[in-house]
Enzyme design. Structure first.
Site: not given
Length: 141
Positions: A22, A53-54, A58, A82-85, A120
């Site tokens: 990230n 990831t930014l 984006g 959990g967005a990065g995963d 979550g």
């Protein structure tokens, strides 16, 4: 200051095919902002792909052949857990399907955007079909 010993970073990257950061992790690891040049430089340590990831801005990715950057998507955020995963899973899936780099970022950004609309880490894990519908119907503000 660099948060990771440069030698340790080189060792980790030498063992990776795809390295994902990230924005904050990239800065901590390299002491640099994620730019096309700074991301591409890390390819020299072994990975075939570096992706950063930014957040809402984006993502940026580099391979030996190209650098791509795609904007994020505006959605109503409920929870970013959990967005990065979710991004990484979608990016890896698209990589294994041999999808072009820009399209991988587009799909992964959309998948992560949809994931933050639920509560979550597993509150909103969209299917590929849901992502495709989102991409077809998304209207930029």
């Amino acid at each position: 200051t660099v948060g990771i010993n440069p030698s340790s970073l080189r060792q980790m990257l030498a063992a990776a095919d795809i390295a994902s950061f990230n924005r904050d992790g990239f800065i901590a690891a390299t002491g640099e902002q994620p730019t096309a040049d700074s991301v591409r430089r890390l390819l020299g340590y072994g990975p075939h792909t570096i992706v950063v990831t930014l957040g809402a801005q984006g993502a940026l990715a580099a391979t030996a052949e190209r650098v791509a950057q795609r904007p994020g998507y505006r959605v109503e955020v409920v929870d970013t857990t959990g967005a990065g995963d979710t991004f990484n899973a979608a990016f890896l899936s698209a990589t294994l399907a041999r999808i072009a780099l820009e399209e991988r970022l587009r799909l992964a950004n959309a998948t992560a955007a949809l994931s933050v609309t639920g509560m979550g880490p597993r509150g909103r894990l969209p299917t590929r079909q849901e992502v495709e519908v989102f991409l077809k119907t998304y209207v930029e503000e």
